[in-house]
Design an enzyme around this catalytic site. Structure first.
Site, PDB file in Angstrom:
ATOM      1  N   PHE A  11       0.817  -1.219   0.000  1.00 56.20           N
ATOM      2  CA  PHE A  11       0.000   0.000   0.000  1.00 56.20           C
ATOM      3  C   PHE A  11       0.857   1.278   0.000  1.00 56.20           C
ATOM      4  CE2 PHE A  11      -2.145   2.825   3.369  1.00 56.20           C
ATOM      5  CZ  PHE A  11      -2.711   3.672   2.416  1.00 56.20           C
ATOM      6  N   SER A  85       2.377  -6.284   8.059  1.00 53.46           N
ATOM      7  CA  SER A  85       1.880  -5.000   8.578  1.00 53.46           C
ATOM      8  C   SER A  85       0.536  -5.063   9.308  1.00 53.46           C
ATOM      9  CB  SER A  85       1.758  -4.002   7.421  1.00 53.46           C
ATOM     10  OG  SER A  85       0.684  -4.373   6.573  1.00 53.46           O
ATOM     11  N   THR A 125       6.499   2.984  12.674  1.00 53.92           N
ATOM     12  CA  THR A 125       5.092   3.253  12.976  1.00 53.92           C
ATOM     13  C   THR A 125       4.929   3.856  14.367  1.00 53.92           C
ATOM     14  OG1 THR A 125       2.988   2.129  13.453  1.00 53.92           O
ATOM     15  CG2 THR A 125       4.962   0.801  13.679  1.00 53.92           C
ATOM     16  N   ASP A 126       3.845   4.615  14.544  1.00 55.14           N
ATOM     17  CA  ASP A 126       3.555   5.174  15.877  1.00 55.14           C
ATOM     18  C   ASP A 126       3.192   4.076  16.881  1.00 55.14           C
ATOM     19  OD1 ASP A 126       1.030   4.497  14.904  1.00 55.14           O
ATOM     20  OD2 ASP A 126       0.133   6.474  15.240  1.00 55.14           O
ATOM     21  N   GLU A 127       2.879   2.855  16.370  1.00 51.67           N
ATOM     22  CA  GLU A 127       2.484   1.782  17.288  1.00 51.67           C
ATOM     23  C   GLU A 127       3.617   1.362  18.223  1.00 51.67           C
ATOM     24  OE1 GLU A 127       0.095  -1.420  15.919  1.00 51.67           O
ATOM     25  OE2 GLU A 127      -1.012  -0.175  14.511  1.00 51.67           O
ATOM     26  N   TYR A 153       2.978  -7.405  16.252  1.00 60.98           N
ATOM     27  CA  TYR A 153       3.366  -6.510  15.144  1.00 60.98           C
ATOM     28  C   TYR A 153       4.194  -5.344  15.662  1.00 60.98           C
ATOM     29  CZ  TYR A 153       2.984  -2.512  12.002  1.00 60.98           C
ATOM     30  OH  TYR A 153       3.273  -1.395  11.248  1.00 60.98           O
ATOM     31  N   LYS A 157       8.210  -4.272  15.048  1.00 60.92           N
ATOM     32  CA  LYS A 157       8.620  -2.983  14.456  1.00 60.92           C
ATOM     33  C   LYS A 157       9.553  -2.239  15.427  1.00 60.92           C
ATOM     34  CE  LYS A 157       7.407  -1.290  11.072  1.00 60.92           C
ATOM     35  NZ  LYS A 157       7.965  -1.340   9.691  1.00 60.92           N
ATOM     36  N   VAL A 209     -17.138  -3.883  13.569  1.00 62.82           N
ATOM     37  CA  VAL A 209     -16.480  -2.842  14.369  1.00 62.82           C
ATOM     38  C   VAL A 209     -16.091  -3.475  15.695  1.00 62.82           C
ATOM     39  CG1 VAL A 209     -16.795  -0.636  15.561  1.00 62.82           C
ATOM     40  CG2 VAL A 209     -17.693  -0.945  13.249  1.00 62.82           C
ATOM     41  N   GLY A 278      -5.778  -7.114  23.279  1.00 67.49           N
ATOM     42  CA  GLY A 278      -4.711  -6.115  23.499  1.00 67.49           C
ATOM     43  C   GLY A 278      -4.914  -4.823  22.729  1.00 67.49           C
TER      44      GLY A 278
HETATM   45  P1  NAD Z   1       1.506  -3.658   3.206  1.00 64.31           P
HETATM   46  O1  NAD Z   1       1.223  -4.870   4.018  1.00 64.31           O
HETATM   47  O2  NAD Z   1       0.434  -3.080   2.357  1.00 64.31           O
HETATM   48  O3  NAD Z   1       2.758  -3.943   2.246  1.00 64.31           O
HETATM   49  C1  NAD Z   1       3.884  -4.637   2.667  1.00 64.31           C
HETATM   50  C2  NAD Z   1       4.694  -5.036   1.422  1.00 64.31           C
HETATM   51  O4  NAD Z   1       5.888  -5.698   1.867  1.00 64.31           O
HETATM   52  C3  NAD Z   1       3.958  -6.008   0.493  1.00 64.31           C
HETATM   53  O5  NAD Z   1       4.085  -5.595  -0.837  1.00 64.31           O
HETATM   54  C4  NAD Z   1       4.681  -7.336   0.725  1.00 64.31           C
HETATM   55  O6  NAD Z   1       4.685  -8.181  -0.425  1.00 64.31           O
HETATM   56  C5  NAD Z   1       6.072  -6.859   1.078  1.00 64.31           C
HETATM   57  N1  NAD Z   1       6.832  -7.842   1.870  1.00 64.31           N
HETATM   58  C6  NAD Z   1       6.397  -8.516   2.981  1.00 64.31           C
HETATM   59  N2  NAD Z   1       7.359  -9.337   3.429  1.00 64.31           N
HETATM   60  C7  NAD Z   1       8.441  -9.167   2.610  1.00 64.31           C
HETATM   61  C8  NAD Z   1       9.738  -9.719   2.576  1.00 64.31           C
HETATM   62  N3  NAD Z   1      10.128 -10.648   3.473  1.00 64.31           N
HETATM   63  N4  NAD Z   1      10.592  -9.316   1.601  1.00 64.31           N
HETATM   64  C9  NAD Z   1      10.200  -8.390   0.694  1.00 64.31           C
HETATM   65  N5  NAD Z   1       8.969  -7.843   0.660  1.00 64.31           N
HETATM   66  C10 NAD Z   1       8.096  -8.222   1.620  1.00 64.31           C
HETATM   67  O7  NAD Z   1       2.067  -2.591   4.227  1.00 64.31           O
HETATM   68  P2  NAD Z   1       1.848  -0.994   4.275  1.00 64.31           P
HETATM   69  O8  NAD Z   1       0.593  -0.708   4.999  1.00 64.31           O
HETATM   70  O9  NAD Z   1       2.086  -0.450   2.930  1.00 64.31           O
HETATM   71  O10 NAD Z   1       3.049  -0.591   5.256  1.00 64.31           O
HETATM   72  C11 NAD Z   1       4.340  -0.336   4.713  1.00 64.31           C
HETATM   73  C12 NAD Z   1       5.289   0.008   5.857  1.00 64.31           C
HETATM   74  O11 NAD Z   1       4.812   1.153   6.542  1.00 64.31           O
HETATM   75  C13 NAD Z   1       5.403  -1.106   6.920  1.00 64.31           C
HETATM   76  O12 NAD Z   1       6.747  -1.169   7.330  1.00 64.31           O
HETATM   77  C14 NAD Z   1       4.501  -0.628   8.057  1.00 64.31           C
HETATM   78  O13 NAD Z   1       4.967  -1.114   9.287  1.00 64.31           O
HETATM   79  C15 NAD Z   1       4.674   0.882   7.933  1.00 64.31           C
HETATM   80  N6  NAD Z   1       3.532   1.711   8.394  1.00 64.31           N
HETATM   81  C16 NAD Z   1       2.272   1.453   7.939  1.00 64.31           C
HETATM   82  C17 NAD Z   1       1.217   2.295   8.320  1.00 64.31           C
HETATM   83  C18 NAD Z   1      -0.196   2.064   7.817  1.00 64.31           C
HETATM   84  O14 NAD Z   1      -1.115   2.749   8.271  1.00 64.31           O
HETATM   85  N7  NAD Z   1      -0.433   1.165   6.874  1.00 64.31           N
HETATM   86  C19 NAD Z   1       1.460   3.386   9.155  1.00 64.31           C
HETATM   87  C20 NAD Z   1       2.770   3.604   9.629  1.00 64.31           C
HETATM   88  C21 NAD Z   1       3.800   2.759   9.221  1.00 64.31           C
HETATM   89  O1  DAU Z   2      -0.711   3.386  13.435  1.00 60.86           O
HETATM   90  C1  DAU Z   2      -0.050   2.849  12.338  1.00 60.86           C
HETATM   91  C2  DAU Z   2      -0.520   1.430  12.085  1.00 60.86           C
HETATM   92  O2  DAU Z   2      -1.837   1.521  11.564  1.00 60.86           O
HETATM   93  C3  DAU Z   2       0.389   0.672  11.129  1.00 60.86           C
HETATM   94  O3  DAU Z   2       1.656   0.519  11.738  1.00 60.86           O
HETATM   95  C4  DAU Z   2      -0.199  -0.695  10.783  1.00 60.86           C
HETATM   96  O4  DAU Z   2       0.599  -1.341   9.806  1.00 60.86           O
HETATM   97  C5  DAU Z   2      -1.592  -0.479  10.208  1.00 60.86           C
HETATM   98  O5  DAU Z   2      -2.195  -1.718   9.916  1.00 60.86           O
HETATM   99  C6  DAU Z   2      -2.457   0.310  11.191  1.00 60.86           C
HETATM  100  O6  DAU Z   2      -2.759  -0.481  12.370  1.00 60.86           O
HETATM  101  P1  DAU Z   2      -4.228  -0.479  13.036  1.00 60.86           P
HETATM  102  O7  DAU Z   2      -4.356  -1.707  13.824  1.00 60.86           O
HETATM  103  O8  DAU Z   2      -4.512   0.822  13.684  1.00 60.86           O
HETATM  104  O9  DAU Z   2      -5.116  -0.530  11.667  1.00 60.86           O
HETATM  105  P2  DAU Z   2      -6.429  -1.386  11.272  1.00 60.86           P
HETATM  106  O10 DAU Z   2      -6.903  -0.814   9.973  1.00 60.86           O
HETATM  107  O11 DAU Z   2      -6.196  -2.836  11.366  1.00 60.86           O
HETATM  108  O12 DAU Z   2      -7.453  -0.954  12.405  1.00 60.86           O
HETATM  109  C7  DAU Z   2      -7.801   0.396  12.618  1.00 60.86           C
HETATM  110  C8  DAU Z   2      -8.757   0.422  13.803  1.00 60.86           C
HETATM  111  O13 DAU Z   2      -9.997  -0.170  13.411  1.00 60.86           O
HETATM  112  C9  DAU Z   2      -8.274  -0.360  15.015  1.00 60.86           C
HETATM  113  O14 DAU Z   2      -8.673   0.315  16.196  1.00 60.86           O
HETATM  114  C10 DAU Z   2      -9.001  -1.701  14.901  1.00 60.86           C
HETATM  115  C11 DAU Z   2     -10.305  -1.302  14.236  1.00 60.86           C
HETATM  116  N1  DAU Z   2     -10.904  -2.351  13.353  1.00 60.86           N
HETATM  117  C12 DAU Z   2     -10.113  -2.918  12.396  1.00 60.86           C
HETATM  118  C13 DAU Z   2     -10.637  -3.885  11.558  1.00 60.86           C
HETATM  119  C14 DAU Z   2      -9.767  -4.544  10.502  1.00 60.86           C
HETATM  120  C15 DAU Z   2     -12.251  -2.676  13.481  1.00 60.86           C
HETATM  121  O15 DAU Z   2     -12.963  -2.117  14.339  1.00 60.86           O
HETATM  122  N2  DAU Z   2     -12.767  -3.634  12.641  1.00 60.86           N
HETATM  123  C16 DAU Z   2     -12.010  -4.269  11.691  1.00 60.86           C
HETATM  124  O16 DAU Z   2     -12.537  -5.156  10.982  1.00 60.86           O
END
Ligand code: NAD
Ligand code: DAU
Length: 340
Positions: A11, A85, A125-127, A153, A157, A209, A278
Site C-alpha cells: 500500500f 503489517s 510506525t507510531d504503534e 506486530y 517494528k 467494528v 490487546g
Molecule cells: P503492506 O502490508 O500493504 O505492504 C507490505 C509489502 O511488503 C507487500 O508488498 C509485501 O509483499 C512486502 N513484503 C512482505 N514481506 C516481505 C519480505 N520478506 N521481503 C520483501 N517484501 C516483503 O504494508 P503498508 O501498509 O504499505 O506498510 C508499509 C510500511 O509502513 C510497513 O513497514 C509498516 O509497518 C509501515 N507503516 C504502515 C502504516 C499504515 O497505516 N499502513 C502506518 C505507519 C507505518
Molecule cells: O498506526 C499505524 C498502524 O496503523 C500501522 O503501523 C499498521 O501497519 C496499520 O495496519 C495500522 O494499524 P491499526 O491496527 O490501527 O489498523 P487497522 O486498519 O487494522 O485498524 C484500525 C482500527 O480499526 C483499530 O482500532 C481496529 C479497528 N478495526 C479494524 C478492523 C480490521 C475494526 O474495528 N474492525 C475491523 O474489521
C-alpha cells in the site's frame, strides 16, 4: 541516485514508488518485493514501463539473495517499507513478523554496512509507542516517548527500530527512522479498517467494528506520508527519528459512519464484534519536529482525504474486487467467521 524501495508492491510502498518515479526522472527506483498476499503488481501498472523503474522479486530476509543484489546494483539509498503489517495477523502468526520485520531489517542493514550506503531509511510506525488513554486528549506521542508495545506486530517494528539505531551508533551507518500514524488512500489492502468498510459497504455487507468502536486512530492521507519520507531522506539528520502525523484523530465509529454517509448506506450495516486482544486505545502524533526542522505540512485533512479515497475505490473497483474474490476470502472467513 539509485534507490532501493523494499515493499513497493504494498500500500504505502506502492504509493511511494509512484511518487518517486514521477518526481525524480533522473533517479533509478528499484522496487524489491516478495509479493506476499499484500504485494500486488497491479498497483504498479501506472509506472511499470517507466525508464527509471525496475521491479525485482525477492525476500529481504534472504541473506544470500540480498547480498548478491547489493553487489550487483550498488544502491545509494535503501528505504525499507517491506513488512508484515497487519496487527490481527500478528496475533495469529507472530513468527512471520519476527522473520520479516526484524530479521529482514537486520539483513538489509548488514548489506548496507558491507557494500556502503549514503542513507538507509526505516519506515516505522507510531504503534511502537504503545497507546494513550482515551480520557487524556492533551497527550501525544513525541520522538522521546518511551517504546511500550502491545502487539506482536508493534513489538517486531520496535525491535527493528532498535537495530537500525544500534547500527548507527555502533557502525556509524547513516540511518533515519520515521514513525507515522495510520495511513489511508488508494491501493490500501481491504483487510485494514478503511478499505474494508468501503468495499463491504458497497457490497451491502455487515461491517465489523471491534468492541464499541471507541478506539481512536490519527489518520494521514498516504501521499502526505510519502512526501514526508522523501523529505527526511533528502534533508533529515542522520541518526534521527521523525514522527509523522497531521492531527486527524477519529474514533473508529466516526470513521465508519463518515464512510456510510458518503456512500449513502445505512448505519444498520454496522455490527459490533468481539474486540481485538490487546487493542490499543488511542494513537496521536505530535509532528512538531518534522514541521519545524524540515518544513513538512500535510496537504490533506481527514475530511478532504476520505472523500478522495472513497472516489478512488468507486473508480477502481477492479483493483479491490480482484483481491476480495481471491485467497482473501479464506482469510476473512478465518478471521471473522465466528464474530460476524
Ligand atoms: P503492506 O502490508 O500493504 O505492504 C507490505 C509489502 O511488503 C507487500 O508488498 C509485501 O509483499 C512486502 N513484503 C512482505 N514481506 C516481505 C519480505 N520478506 N521481503 C520483501 N517484501 C516483503 O504494508 P503498508 O501498509 O504499505 O506498510 C508499509 C510500511 O509502513 C510497513 O513497514 C509498516 O509497518 C509501515 N507503516 C504502515 C502504516 C499504515 O497505516 N499502513 C502506518 C505507519 C507505518
Ligand atoms: O498506526 C499505524 C498502524 O496503523 C500501522 O503501523 C499498521 O501497519 C496499520 O495496519 C495500522 O494499524 P491499526 O491496527 O490501527 O489498523 P487497522 O486498519 O487494522 O485498524 C484500525 C482500527 O480499526 C483499530 O482500532 C481496529 C479497528 N478495526 C479494524 C478492523 C480490521 C475494526 O474495528 N474492525 C475491523 O474489521
Amino acid at each position: 541516485m539509485k534507490i532501493i524501495v523494499t515493499g513497493g508492491a504494498g500500500f504505502i510502498g506502492g504509493n511511494f514508488v509512484h511518487y518517486m518515479v514521477n518526481k525524480y526522472p533522473e533517479d533509478m527506483i528499484i522496487n524489491l518485493d516478495l509479493l506476499t498476499y499484500a504485494g500486488n503488481l497491479e498497483t504498479l501498472k501506472p509506472v511499470e514501463n517507466a525508464p527509471n523503474y525496475k521491479f525485482i522479486k525477492g525476500d529481504i530476509a534472504d541473506r544470500a539473495f540480498i547480498f548478491k543484489l547489493f553487489e550487483e546494483e550498488k544502491p545509494d539509498v535503501v528505504i525499507n517499507f517491506a513488512a508484515e503489517s497487519h496487527v490481527d495477523r500478528s496475533i495469529t502468526d507472530p513468527e512471520s513478523f519476527v522473520r520479516t520485520n526484524v530479521m529482514g531489517t537486520t539483513t538489509l542493514l548488514d548489506a548496507c554496512r558491507t557494500y556502503g550506503i549514503k542513507r538507509y531509511h526505516q519506515v516505522s510506525t507510531d504503534e511502537v509507542y504503545g497507546d494513550l488513554p482515551l480520557d487524556r486528549p492533551d497527550l501525544f506521542f513525541t520522538e522521546e516517548t518511551p517504546l511500550h508495545t502491545s502487539s506482536p506486530y508493534s513489538s517486531s517494528k520496535a525491535g527493528a527500530d532498535l537495530f537500525v539505531l544500534a547500527y548507527h551508533r555502533t557502525y556509524g551507518l547513516p540511518v533515519t527512522v520515521s514513525r507515522c500514524s495510520n495511513n489511508y488512500g488508494p491501493y490500501h489492502f481491504p483487510e485494514k479498517l478503511i478499505p474494508l468498510i468501503i468495499s463491504r459497504a458497497l457490497n451491502n455487507e455487515e461491517l465489523p467494528v471491534y468492541g464499541k468502536g471507541e478506539n481512536v486512530r490519527d489518520w494521514l492521507y498516504v501521499t502526505d506520508h510519502c512526501k514526508a519520507i522523501d523529505l527526511i531522506v533528502r534533508k533529515g539528520k542522520v541518526g534521527e527519528i521523525y514522527n509523522i502525523g497531521g492531527h486527524n484523530e477519529r474514533t473508529n465509529l466516526e470513521v465508519v459512519k463518515t464512510i456510510l454517509k458518503a456512500l449513502n448506506k445505512p448505519e444498520s450495516l454496522i455490527k459490533f464484534v468481539t474486540d481485538r486482544p490487546g487493542h490499543d486505545r488511542r494513537y496521536a502524533i505530535d509532528p512538531t519536529k518534522i514541521e519545524t526542522e524540515l518544513g513538512w505540512k500535510p496537504e490533506y485533512t481527514f475530511d478532504t482525504g476520505i472523500v478522495k479515497t472513497i472516489d478512488w475505490y468507486l473508480n477502481n473497483k477492479e483493483w479491490w474486487e480482484h483481491i476480495i474474490s481471491g485467497e482473501y476470502t479464506k482469510y476473512f472467513e478465518n478471521m471473522y467467521g465466528e464474530r460476524l
